[in-house]
Design a protein around this motif. Structure first.
Motif, PDB file in Angstrom:
ATOM      1  N   SER A  41     -55.027 -44.617  18.645  1.00  0.00           N
ATOM      2  CA  SER A  41     -54.594 -43.396  17.960  1.00  0.00           C
ATOM      3  C   SER A  41     -55.366 -42.224  18.549  1.00  0.00           C
ATOM      4  O   SER A  41     -56.404 -42.391  19.188  1.00  0.00           O
ATOM      5  CB  SER A  41     -54.834 -43.510  16.458  1.00  0.00           C
ATOM      6  OG  SER A  41     -56.203 -43.687  16.201  1.00  0.00           O
ATOM      7  N   SER A  42     -54.869 -41.032  18.301  1.00  0.00           N
ATOM      8  CA  SER A  42     -55.501 -39.825  18.830  1.00  0.00           C
ATOM      9  C   SER A  42     -56.896 -39.651  18.242  1.00  0.00           C
ATOM     10  O   SER A  42     -57.130 -39.953  17.063  1.00  0.00           O
ATOM     11  CB  SER A  42     -54.664 -38.596  18.494  1.00  0.00           C
ATOM     12  OG  SER A  42     -53.396 -38.696  19.081  1.00  0.00           O
ATOM     13  N   GLU A  70     -50.787 -27.858  18.496  1.00  0.00           N
ATOM     14  CA  GLU A  70     -50.512 -28.867  19.514  1.00  0.00           C
ATOM     15  C   GLU A  70     -49.862 -28.223  20.746  1.00  0.00           C
ATOM     16  O   GLU A  70     -50.231 -28.515  21.880  1.00  0.00           O
ATOM     17  CB  GLU A  70     -49.610 -29.950  18.937  1.00  0.00           C
ATOM     18  CG  GLU A  70     -49.390 -31.125  19.852  1.00  0.00           C
ATOM     19  CD  GLU A  70     -48.585 -32.230  19.192  1.00  0.00           C
ATOM     20  OE1 GLU A  70     -48.294 -33.208  19.904  1.00  0.00           O
ATOM     21  OE2 GLU A  70     -48.249 -32.120  18.001  1.00  0.00           O
ATOM     22  N   ILE A  83     -58.409 -36.643  18.037  1.00  0.00           N
ATOM     23  CA  ILE A  83     -58.281 -35.434  17.224  1.00  0.00           C
ATOM     24  C   ILE A  83     -56.797 -35.205  16.970  1.00  0.00           C
ATOM     25  O   ILE A  83     -56.007 -35.129  17.916  1.00  0.00           O
ATOM     26  CB  ILE A  83     -58.885 -34.217  17.945  1.00  0.00           C
ATOM     27  CG1 ILE A  83     -60.363 -34.430  18.221  1.00  0.00           C
ATOM     28  CG2 ILE A  83     -58.657 -32.956  17.133  1.00  0.00           C
ATOM     29  CD1 ILE A  83     -60.985 -33.357  19.095  1.00  0.00           C
ATOM     30  N   GLU A  84     -56.431 -35.064  15.731  1.00  0.00           N
ATOM     31  CA  GLU A  84     -55.041 -34.794  15.365  1.00  0.00           C
ATOM     32  C   GLU A  84     -54.910 -33.297  15.093  1.00  0.00           C
ATOM     33  O   GLU A  84     -55.560 -32.769  14.185  1.00  0.00           O
ATOM     34  CB  GLU A  84     -54.656 -35.602  14.127  1.00  0.00           C
ATOM     35  CG  GLU A  84     -53.185 -35.644  13.845  1.00  0.00           C
ATOM     36  CD  GLU A  84     -52.399 -36.418  14.897  1.00  0.00           C
ATOM     37  OE1 GLU A  84     -51.277 -36.011  15.187  1.00  0.00           O
ATOM     38  OE2 GLU A  84     -52.923 -37.424  15.421  1.00  0.00           O
ATOM     39  N   PRO A  85     -54.108 -32.559  15.883  1.00  0.00           N
ATOM     40  CA  PRO A  85     -53.950 -31.122  15.648  1.00  0.00           C
ATOM     41  C   PRO A  85     -53.414 -30.851  14.242  1.00  0.00           C
ATOM     42  O   PRO A  85     -52.628 -31.628  13.699  1.00  0.00           O
ATOM     43  CB  PRO A  85     -52.944 -30.684  16.707  1.00  0.00           C
ATOM     44  CG  PRO A  85     -52.991 -31.741  17.749  1.00  0.00           C
ATOM     45  CD  PRO A  85     -53.342 -33.005  17.036  1.00  0.00           C
ATOM     46  N   ALA A  86     -53.832 -29.726  13.675  1.00  0.00           N
ATOM     47  CA  ALA A  86     -53.457 -29.385  12.306  1.00  0.00           C
ATOM     48  C   ALA A  86     -51.967 -29.070  12.172  1.00  0.00           C
ATOM     49  O   ALA A  86     -51.388 -29.287  11.120  1.00  0.00           O
ATOM     50  CB  ALA A  86     -54.283 -28.200  11.828  1.00  0.00           C
ATOM     51  N   SER A  87     -51.355 -28.549  13.237  1.00  0.00           N
ATOM     52  CA  SER A  87     -49.930 -28.214  13.169  1.00  0.00           C
ATOM     53  C   SER A  87     -49.303 -28.336  14.549  1.00  0.00           C
ATOM     54  O   SER A  87     -49.987 -28.479  15.560  1.00  0.00           O
ATOM     55  CB  SER A  87     -49.749 -26.796  12.634  1.00  0.00           C
ATOM     56  OG  SER A  87     -50.230 -25.854  13.572  1.00  0.00           O
ATOM     57  N   GLY A  88     -47.983 -28.243  14.569  1.00  0.00           N
ATOM     58  CA  GLY A  88     -47.258 -28.304  15.829  1.00  0.00           C
ATOM     59  C   GLY A  88     -47.579 -27.132  16.734  1.00  0.00           C
ATOM     60  O   GLY A  88     -47.567 -27.254  17.960  1.00  0.00           O
ATOM     61  N   GLU A 143     -40.916 -42.729  21.221  1.00  0.00           N
ATOM     62  CA  GLU A 143     -41.250 -43.361  19.945  1.00  0.00           C
ATOM     63  C   GLU A 143     -40.004 -43.915  19.262  1.00  0.00           C
ATOM     64  O   GLU A 143     -40.017 -45.038  18.745  1.00  0.00           O
ATOM     65  CB  GLU A 143     -41.939 -42.347  19.031  1.00  0.00           C
ATOM     66  CG  GLU A 143     -42.397 -42.925  17.719  1.00  0.00           C
ATOM     67  CD  GLU A 143     -43.090 -41.895  16.852  1.00  0.00           C
ATOM     68  OE1 GLU A 143     -43.313 -42.202  15.680  1.00  0.00           O
ATOM     69  OE2 GLU A 143     -43.410 -40.798  17.342  1.00  0.00           O
ATOM     70  N   ASP A 195     -42.237 -37.542  24.108  1.00  0.00           N
ATOM     71  CA  ASP A 195     -43.002 -38.405  23.195  1.00  0.00           C
ATOM     72  C   ASP A 195     -42.146 -38.869  22.025  1.00  0.00           C
ATOM     73  O   ASP A 195     -42.147 -40.048  21.670  1.00  0.00           O
ATOM     74  CB  ASP A 195     -44.232 -37.670  22.660  1.00  0.00           C
ATOM     75  CG  ASP A 195     -45.245 -37.361  23.743  1.00  0.00           C
ATOM     76  OD1 ASP A 195     -45.109 -37.915  24.842  1.00  0.00           O
ATOM     77  OD2 ASP A 195     -46.161 -36.575  23.479  1.00  0.00           O
TER      78      ASP A 195
END
Length: 109
Positions: free
Chosen positions: A61-62, A72, A64-69, A46, A42
């Motif tokens: 766009s996503s 994810e 739900i955006e995960p809070a951290s890596g 990009e 990804d």
């Protein structure tokens, strides 16, 4: 005809060899490329898109955006495990059905 003990011994040897190969595949890149970043596709995609067209804006766009890596990564690993479970279940049931069908055919002979 091989005895059951010989088949089991060969199976154990094969399992150990495969596990050692998996460990080698995991460890060798980390040792050979010390300090290297192992990013995903990804991020690479990009950067290439931005290089080709700096004004590009994503068309979605996503949700739900995960809070951290880490979260994810957890979600990605969970999806992979779920998919592997489905594939494993399918293979297991298919093999069992075939084995039962073959046993039934052998019993009818």
């Amino acid at each position: 005809m091989q005895s059951s003990v010989t088949k089991k011994s060969n199976s154990i040897k094969l399992t150990v060899i495969l596990l050692l190969l998996v460990l080698a595949i995991i460890i060798v890149p980390l040792v050979v490329q010390k300090g290297a970043e192992f990013g995903g596709a990804d991020g690479e995609a990009e950067s290439v898109i931005t290089e080709i067209n700096p004004n590009y804006e994503p068309w979605f766009s996503s949700i739900i955006e995960p809070a951290s890596g880490e979260i994810e990564s957890l979600l990605f690993a969970s999806q992979a495990a779920f998919g592997a479970g489905i594939i494993g279940y399918y293979i297991g049931t298919t093999r069992t059905k075939k084995k039962m069908r073959d046993e039934r055919l052998n019993d009818n002979r």
